[in-house]
Design a protein around this motif. Sequence first.
Motif: not given
Length: 376
Positions: A88, A93-94, A112
């Motif tokens: 990432l 993180n999104r 991910a």
Amino acid sequence: MSSGTFHKILKPLLFTTFIVGCFVIGFLMYYKPSTGWLNHLLKFSDSVTNGHDVFTKKNESSNSKNLIPQISPEKKEKNKTVILVWLLPFGSNREMDICSSAFNIEGCFITADKKLYNKSHGVFFHHRDIHRDLSNLPKSPRPLFQRWIWMNMESPTNSPKLPGINNLFNLTVNYHQDSTVQVPYGSIIPVEPQENFVLPNKNKLVCWIVSNWNPNYARVKYYRELQKHIKIDVYGRAFGKYIGKQDFHPTISSCKFYLSFENSVHKDYITEKLYNPLSLGTVPVVLGTTRQNYENFVQGDAFIHVDDFKSPKELADYLHLLDKNQELYLAYFKWRKHFKVQRHTFWTEHACKACEYIRKHKEYRVINDLIKWYWG
């Protein structure tokens, strides 16, 4: 014919009719006919009912959901190109399932989840998060169909050169115009219909927001000379004047000119430092790659380049002139009638566009000399 003769004929006829009728009734009660003839009839009916199977419909539930084939989530994923974000970027993180909604890119599944490694068509690596010894790269063998994607948006000056990355990746995602997939920091796109640009209110002449301060940077040396000849309002950690997110854009738009000084000078390395003031109605004063290179990305009359002047003092004199001449100043916004700024989304857009490339290009290639290509 005599009455006696008529009765002799009628009696056997009625008896025969009765026997035949009983036989027919029994046949219909105990014999189940084949539906082949009916199916044939229904096929003909399909062409009349626009493709709807009337026989099937008759036996289906009245629930409308049963009329639509339901696709399981597993099947949806199976039919998509899977891109695994292995590292990432900067730990950010999104939401990832936005290729279709945000970028109009169909058929991509960004994840991910490292458990999907063996099913992933592409594995996405952010250069700045790779360990120098490559110890945080996958240990499992790479599936034959899988492509490894190298992504980096930092300049070569601010990117560590990692031994061992040659012959490792199959495509590059970068701001470079000759990347496999180019994603610049921003773009100038046409506006339909044309817009009437309204200049924001200005109460400052020149502004600069900077946090990364290094006395050896070309931009720091230029600023020190320039500020001797013109007032510059400065902000950011470098000057002990932190600017919050809510104040960032209003501060830039309140200035007539903004110092869009890059932290390093490299071909095609043109960052948000240019696109922020352009989008906010402020004239960028750029320091970075050549004017010609800038004009590959943005109209030449939308910015001022320090290289157009013999010295910082000469630049300051020109800015003072524009400050006093509104007509000359407004000429730097003529492009806004036909174009606008589009900012690109780090890093999800890069992953989605890499996925789009993999879907369209099935050929196999390897970046043989990534170090030479990027660091020279």
